[in-house]
Each structure stands twice: as structure tokens, then as C-alpha cells.
Design a protein around this motif. Structure first.
Motif, short mmCIF file in Angstrom:
data_model
loop_
_atom_site.label_atom_id
_atom_site.label_comp_id
_atom_site.label_asym_id
_atom_site.label_seq_id
_atom_site.Cartn_x
_atom_site.Cartn_y
_atom_site.Cartn_z
N SER A 169 -11.85 16.01 -5.22
CA SER A 169 -10.63 15.86 -5.98
C SER A 169 -9.81 14.79 -5.12
CB SER A 169 -9.78 16.94 -6.11
OG SER A 169 -9.37 17.78 -4.85
N ARG A 170 -8.92 13.85 -6.17
CA ARG A 170 -8.25 12.89 -5.18
C ARG A 170 -7.15 13.31 -4.41
NH1 ARG A 170 -7.67 8.51 -10.22
NH2 ARG A 170 -6.88 10.70 -11.22
N GLU A 171 -7.00 12.85 -3.44
CA GLU A 171 -5.61 13.16 -2.66
C GLU A 171 -4.43 12.42 -3.23
OE1 GLU A 171 -5.44 15.51 -0.31
OE2 GLU A 171 -7.34 15.98 -0.77
N PRO A 172 -3.47 12.87 -3.00
CA PRO A 172 -2.12 12.19 -3.48
C PRO A 172 -1.84 11.00 -2.63
CG PRO A 172 -1.53 14.25 -2.53
CD PRO A 172 -2.99 14.50 -2.89
N ASN A 173 -1.38 9.75 -2.97
CA ASN A 173 -1.28 8.49 -2.20
C ASN A 173 0.05 8.57 -2.12
OD1 ASN A 173 -0.95 6.03 -1.50
ND2 ASN A 173 -2.84 5.59 -2.24
N PHE A 174 0.98 8.47 -0.79
CA PHE A 174 2.18 8.47 -0.69
C PHE A 174 2.65 7.27 0.34
CE2 PHE A 174 2.18 13.25 -0.95
CZ PHE A 174 2.52 13.16 -2.31
N SER A 175 1.76 6.18 -0.05
CA SER A 175 1.83 4.98 0.87
C SER A 175 3.45 4.24 0.69
CB SER A 175 1.02 4.16 0.48
OG SER A 175 1.40 3.38 -0.95
N ALA A 176 3.95 3.61 1.57
CA ALA A 176 5.32 2.91 1.64
C ALA A 176 5.52 1.81 0.30
CB ALA A 176 5.54 2.32 2.61
N ALA A 188 7.13 13.37 -1.27
CA ALA A 188 7.25 12.12 -2.44
C ALA A 188 8.84 12.17 -2.72
CB ALA A 188 6.53 12.54 -3.84
N VAL A 189 9.42 13.55 -2.64
CA VAL A 189 10.93 13.36 -3.30
C VAL A 189 11.83 12.48 -2.36
CG1 VAL A 189 12.75 14.77 -3.42
CG2 VAL A 189 10.78 15.69 -4.14
N PHE A 248 8.27 1.32 -4.72
CA PHE A 248 8.19 0.87 -6.08
C PHE A 248 8.52 1.75 -7.17
CE2 PHE A 248 5.42 0.22 -10.02
CZ PHE A 248 5.75 -1.14 -10.23
N THR A 249 7.92 3.08 -6.81
CA THR A 249 8.26 4.27 -7.93
C THR A 249 9.66 4.37 -7.76
OG1 THR A 249 6.08 5.15 -7.58
CG2 THR A 249 7.90 6.54 -8.45
N GLY A 250 10.43 4.58 -6.72
CA GLY A 250 11.76 4.86 -6.53
C GLY A 250 12.76 3.66 -7.22
N VAL A 251 12.38 2.44 -7.16
CA VAL A 251 13.21 1.53 -7.62
C VAL A 251 13.05 1.31 -9.24
CG1 VAL A 251 13.30 -1.19 -7.88
CG2 VAL A 251 12.99 0.08 -5.62
N LEU A 252 11.96 1.90 -9.72
CA LEU A 252 11.84 1.77 -11.02
C LEU A 252 12.62 2.95 -11.71
CD1 LEU A 252 8.13 0.87 -12.10
CD2 LEU A 252 10.36 -0.48 -12.58
N TYR A 274 -0.20 8.92 -12.41
CA TYR A 274 -1.15 7.85 -12.31
C TYR A 274 -1.00 7.07 -10.91
CZ TYR A 274 -1.60 8.69 -17.18
OH TYR A 274 -1.72 9.60 -18.41
N LEU A 275 0.17 6.84 -10.38
CA LEU A 275 0.43 6.13 -9.13
C LEU A 275 0.11 6.64 -8.13
CD1 LEU A 275 0.85 3.13 -8.46
CD2 LEU A 275 3.20 3.49 -8.36
N MET A 276 0.87 7.87 -7.84
CA MET A 276 0.79 8.74 -6.81
C MET A 276 -0.28 9.69 -6.72
SD MET A 276 3.60 7.29 -5.65
CE MET A 276 3.94 8.25 -4.07
N LYS A 277 -0.93 9.72 -7.64
CA LYS A 277 -2.18 10.75 -7.90
C LYS A 277 -1.71 12.22 -7.57
CE LYS A 277 -4.46 7.05 -8.23
NZ LYS A 277 -4.81 6.49 -9.98
#
Length: 294
Positions: A142-149, A87-88, A154-158, A180-183
Motif C-alpha cells: 500500500s502507498r505510504e502518505p507523503n508529508f513532504s514540505a 498533516a494537520v 501547497f495544500t495549506g495555501v490552497l 490524491y496529493l498526500m496519499k
């Protein structure tokens, strides 16, 4: 800088470092209000800054301190293998570009309306974190993290844009998005957030330096809109305490972290939304001649 003033900055830095390591934010939520107060009181502290440069100088100096503080915090978390580098790197890359743009905009764009909306978002996120969640059904996955492009960009721009506009590291933006978004697993949120902050704050600091080069009305030892002497004094304190916060973070239970994040968001959100909403209403009343709020 006088000894008393330097010690005051070191004390602020100690608090910033502890909060940074504990919660995974850069500490700008503490430094920026303090720097507003500092630059608005030349009669008290003896530092004269032109009124039009005070906000930008506070934001740029805050980001300067956040850079080494967040790097040290990231290294402390990495020893415990809590940093989610998947994610980083993508979020950080997007946030770097957005932070350059945000630093340029912050010099000419009044951020009151943006701060108000952001404060409302923080209050909502904090309330959700503090609300007890229903236990998962037996055998549920358990929900897996979501690292879609799309999500990472979107997260990075915000994170980058709001970080530079508000003079904060971006943790107050990144943390709710990571949850909430990346889980992302709650135990990895603070560590991953502070890793993103290290990249975002670096870009924002460079943006404020470039935007302020040659500007009049800045204090001695300034590099653009970055007060180097004040920043170094706060960094000394933050460098000492950031590892204390990271160690404490790893000893707390996930539910305790959720409550801590939630309380922090609500407090910061109330300060941002309430204070800036009053300013917006007062300005609107002055512009229309109605005289809102006196």
C-alpha cells in the motif's frame, strides 16, 4: 432576532453539524447559500444589510460557526485516533497565513471566476472518487502518505486562500488534496480535514472581523463582517449534531465514504460552476452589448 428566525438558524446549524462530522467539511457549502438568501430578503426577515456587505457578511459569519463546530468534530475523531496530526499542523500553519490574505481579498475581489474553476475541480475529483478502482495485485504494498514540505505548504495555501475567499471551512479543498496529493488513508481523510479546518476557519474569521470593523450598513450585533447573533444560533444546532455525524462516519465502509465524498463534490461543483458561469456570461454580454443569456 425573532423566535421563528432563531429556530430557522438552529435548524440550519443541525444540518451543518451533521454534515461536518460525517464528511469532514466545515458546512460552509450549506451556510453560505442560506445566508445569501437571508441577507437578500430584508422584507421577509427584517434584517437590513447594505448590498455591498452581504457577501462578506455571509462568508465571515459562516466561518465563525465553522470554528467551534470543527473543533468539536476534531475532538470526536481524536477519541477514535483517526486524526493524522502530521498533516494537520504543517498544512494548518500554511493555511492560516493564506486565510488572512484571502479574507482581505474577498472584500474587494469578485470571486465568480474562482468559484467556477473550483467547481470544475470538484466535479472532476468527485467523478474520480465514484469510479471503482481496480483491485491491487496480490502482495502489492500500500502507498505510504507523503508529508513532504512542498506538498503540505501547497495544500495549506490552497485550503486557506479558497476557504477565506469562498467562506467555507476548506474541507472541499482539503479532502481531494489529502486523498490524491498526500496519499492519506481514506478512513483518516474526514478526521484530518476537519482538524485543518479548525485552524483555517479561525484565521479566516479574524480576517473578516478586522476587514469589516467600522464599515456601515451592517446589522446589530455584528463584529466586523461577522453576524454574531446569527452565528450563535447556527452554532447551537451544529454543536448538537456534529458528534452524530462523526459517529456515523466511523460506522461506514471506505467505499461508502468514497461514494459519499464523490457525490458531495459533484453536487457542490455543479452549483458553483453552473451558477457562476451563467453570471460571468451575463456580465460579459452586458459589458460588450451583446446581451448574452438575455
Amino acid at each position: 432576532m425573532e423566535v421563528t428566525t432563531a429556530l430557522l438558524f438552529v435548524a440550519v446549524g443541525l444540518t451543518v453539524g451533521l454534515l461536518s462530522g460525517l464528511v469532514g467539511i466545515g458546512g460552509g457549502v450549506l451556510m453560505v447559500p442560506f445566508l445569501y438568501f437571508f441577507y437578500d430578503r430584508p422584507d421577509l426577515f427584517g434584517v437590513v444589510v447594505s448590498p455591498e456587505s452581504r457577501v462578506a457578511l455571509a462568508h465571515g459569519t459562516s466561518l465563525m460557526v465553522i470554528v467551534p463546530t470543527s473543533i468539536r468534530g476534531t475532538l470526536a475523531f481524536q477519541r477514535a485516533k483517526l486524526v493524522e496530526w502530521r498533516a494537520v499542523w504543517p498544512i494548518g500553519a500554511a493555511s492560516v497565513l493564506a486565510a488572512f490574505a484571502g479574507a482581505r481579498l474577498a472584500v474587494v475581489l469578485p470571486p465568480e471566476a474562482l468559484k467556477t474553476a473550483f467547481g470544475v475541480l470538484l466535479i472532476f475529483s468527485g467523478a474520480r472518487l465514484m469510479t471503482p478502482r481496480r483491485a491491487a495485485e496480490p502482495g502489492a504494498k500500500s502507498r505510504e502518505p507523503n508529508f513532504s514540505a512542498l506538498r503540505t505548504v501547497f495544500t495549506g495555501v490552497l485550503v486557506g486562500l479558497l476557504s477565506a475567499l469562498l467562506g467555507v471551512g476548506g474541507g472541499t479543498v482539503a479532502i481531494p488534496l489529502l486523498i490524491y496529493l498526500m496519499k492519506l488513508d481514506i478512513r483518516k481523510v474526514a478526521a484530518t480535514s476537519i482538524g485543518i479546518i479548525a485552524l483555517t476557519a479561525s484565521a479566516g474569521t479574524i480576517g473578516y472581523v478586522l476587514s469589516g470593523l467600522g464599515q456601515p450598513g451592517l446589522p446589530p450585533w455584528s463584529l466586523g463582517y461577522v453576524d454574531v447573533s446569527a452565528g450563535i444560533a447556527m452554532f447551537v444546532g451544529a454543536l448538537v449534531s456534529v458528534r452524530w455525524g462523526a459517529t456515523l462516519n466511523q460506522r461506514l465502509r471506505p467505499r461508502t465514504l468514497s461514494l459519499l465524498f464523490g457525490a458531495l463534490f459533484i453536487l457542490v461543483g455543479l452549483r458553483l460552476a453552473g451558477g457562476n458561469l451563467i453570471s460571468l456570461l451575463r456580465d460579459a454580454g452586458a459589458a460588450t452589448g451583446i446581451g448574452l443569456l438575455g
